[in-house]
Scaffold this motif. Sequence first.
Motif, short mmCIF file in Angstrom:
data_model
loop_
_atom_site.label_atom_id
_atom_site.label_comp_id
_atom_site.label_asym_id
_atom_site.label_seq_id
_atom_site.Cartn_x
_atom_site.Cartn_y
_atom_site.Cartn_z
N ARG A 60 0.66 -1.36 0.02
CA ARG A 60 -0.14 -0.06 0.02
C ARG A 60 0.93 1.23 -0.12
O ARG A 60 1.92 1.14 0.72
N THR A 71 -7.84 5.54 4.37
CA THR A 71 -7.39 3.88 4.32
C THR A 71 -7.86 3.44 3.16
O THR A 71 -9.11 3.41 2.85
N SER A 73 -8.49 -0.27 0.91
CA SER A 73 -8.80 -1.59 1.26
C SER A 73 -9.31 -2.13 0.10
O SER A 73 -10.04 -1.51 -0.53
N GLN A 74 -9.41 -3.51 0.08
CA GLN A 74 -10.35 -4.26 -0.82
C GLN A 74 -10.78 -5.75 -0.21
O GLN A 74 -10.18 -6.23 0.64
#
Length: 127
Positions: A60, A71, A73-74
């Motif tokens: 990241r 933030t 995210s996946q």
Amino acid sequence: QEQLVESGGGSVQAGGSLRLSCAASGFSSSISKNKCMGWFRQAPGQEREGVAILNTNGYRNYADSVKGRFTISQDNAWKTLTLQMNTLKPEDTAVYYCAAKYGAYCPVGSPDDYSYWGQGTQVTVSS
């Protein structure tokens, strides 16, 4: 055919939060094909800039301007990419785009390296 569709933009006062989502479809699910996905933004009269990226190896990276506030995210299936934006500032106002590319190199500062783009969603932060 690869497709990205963003949702979740809107208007908020400074200090507030928004959550953006990007639905991805048509991308290869082969574990041998590294993928990068990320968020970029473009304010009126300015160039498109990177906000946050991640890749299939768990890497990241964030733009300095959003570190500690945003933030990325996946989900495990790489079907939904999310950007949680906290402590929003007026300078965060822009159209936010979801983008993706195949490969292991995932530059947050080079939008031209990304091949697939969503249509964008507006984020407006008022003071």
